[in-house]
Design an enzyme around this catalytic site. Structure first.
Site, PDB file in Angstrom:
ATOM      1  N   ASP A  30       0.863  -1.177   0.000  1.00 14.01           N
ATOM      2  CA  ASP A  30       0.000   0.000   0.000  1.00 14.01           C
ATOM      3  C   ASP A  30       0.897   1.223   0.000  1.00 14.01           C
ATOM      4  O   ASP A  30       1.616   1.479   0.974  1.00 14.01           O
ATOM      5  CB  ASP A  30      -0.909  -0.002   1.233  1.00 14.01           C
ATOM      6  CG  ASP A  30      -2.021   1.048   1.159  1.00 14.01           C
ATOM      7  OD1 ASP A  30      -1.826   2.074   0.481  1.00 14.01           O
ATOM      8  OD2 ASP A  30      -3.075   0.832   1.782  1.00 14.01           O
TER       9      ASP A  30
ATOM     10  N   ARG B  10      -0.032   4.421  -0.299  1.00 18.65           N
ATOM     11  CA  ARG B  10      -0.760   5.666  -0.080  1.00 18.65           C
ATOM     12  C   ARG B  10      -0.239   6.461   1.117  1.00 18.65           C
ATOM     13  O   ARG B  10       0.012   5.915   2.178  1.00 18.65           O
ATOM     14  CB  ARG B  10      -2.249   5.376   0.108  1.00 18.65           C
ATOM     15  CG  ARG B  10      -2.923   4.916  -1.165  1.00 18.65           C
ATOM     16  CD  ARG B  10      -4.361   4.491  -0.938  1.00 18.65           C
ATOM     17  NE  ARG B  10      -4.460   3.296  -0.095  1.00 18.65           N
ATOM     18  CZ  ARG B  10      -5.594   2.686   0.187  1.00 18.65           C
ATOM     19  NH1 ARG B  10      -6.745   3.180  -0.291  1.00 18.65           N
ATOM     20  NH2 ARG B  10      -5.610   1.598   0.947  1.00 18.65           N
TER      21      ARG B  10
END
Length: 208
Positions: free
Chosen positions: A132, A134
């Protein structure tokens, strides 16, 4: 004090929204200057945000949001979020973070690896990418620019709340979204529960 550079509102305008199931609502769309990643993220203000607005950080998903892909639950979550936020008052942040930050082409490459049996996180790693990628600093900047420092977060993902809190925002409540399971996305949803501790009821995600 917030632990991020300040951003400011660039443009704000009213846009009527209409969904294919007949639901419609008026929203205020807001753009920004000074976001740390330089991307064109968008705030969608719905209803009266008040003192403790309901906020969703929604990462862009072209396949789910636009084409209705059944391999994820993104489009259903987006539709649900707009209505729930409009009822309570708050903001949907539409973040240009396709594929948990890896981009559209890489996401589709990861889909191909998922067809060979890898889960959504393992597929990213197999491509040499983060599980991930982000960073929610731009989301914190956007909220601060809108004058929002305390919020209820509409999300199943504990990392979103943790990042916002680490950036100085007050997130007293994390409100779970609905469960939008299909035969095609059960493996994906189960991976989110098992790998990143999303608050989805695992019993409802049985492959049986």
């Amino acid at each position: 004090m917030p632990d991020f550079p300040t951003a400011k509102v660039r443009t704000s305008l009213t846009v009527p929204l209409s969904f294919t199931d007949g639901y419609s609502v008026e929203a205020k769309m807001v753009t920004f200057e000074g976001l740390v990643d330089g991307r064109e993220h968008l705030a969608v203000v719905l209803g009266d945000p008040g003192l403790s607005p309901l906020v969703r950080l929604h990462s862009e998903c072209l396949t789910g949001d636009v084409f209705g892909s059944a391999r994820c639950d993104c489009g259903s979550q987006l539709r649900e979020a707009v209505e729930r936020i409009a009822e309570q008052g708050g903001v949907l942040l539409y973040l240009r973070q396709e594929g948990r930050g890896i981009g559209l082409y890489n996401k589709l490459d990861a889909y191909a690896l998922q067809d060979d049996g890898l889960d959504t996180y393992a597929a990213n790693v197999a491509l040499g990418l983060p599980e991930d990628a982000r960073d929610y600093t731009p989301a914190a900047q956007m909220l601060a620019a809108l004058g929002i420092h305390t919020l209820d977060l509409l999300s199943n993902n504990p990392d979103k709340a943790a990042q916002l809190r680490s950036l100085g925002l007050d997130v007293p409540t994390r409100v779970p979204t609905g469960v939008f399971a299909t035969a095609q996305n059960l493996h994906y949803l189960r991976a989110k529960v098992l790998q990143t501790h999303h608050t989805l009821p695992l019993a409802e995600l049985s492959a049986g």
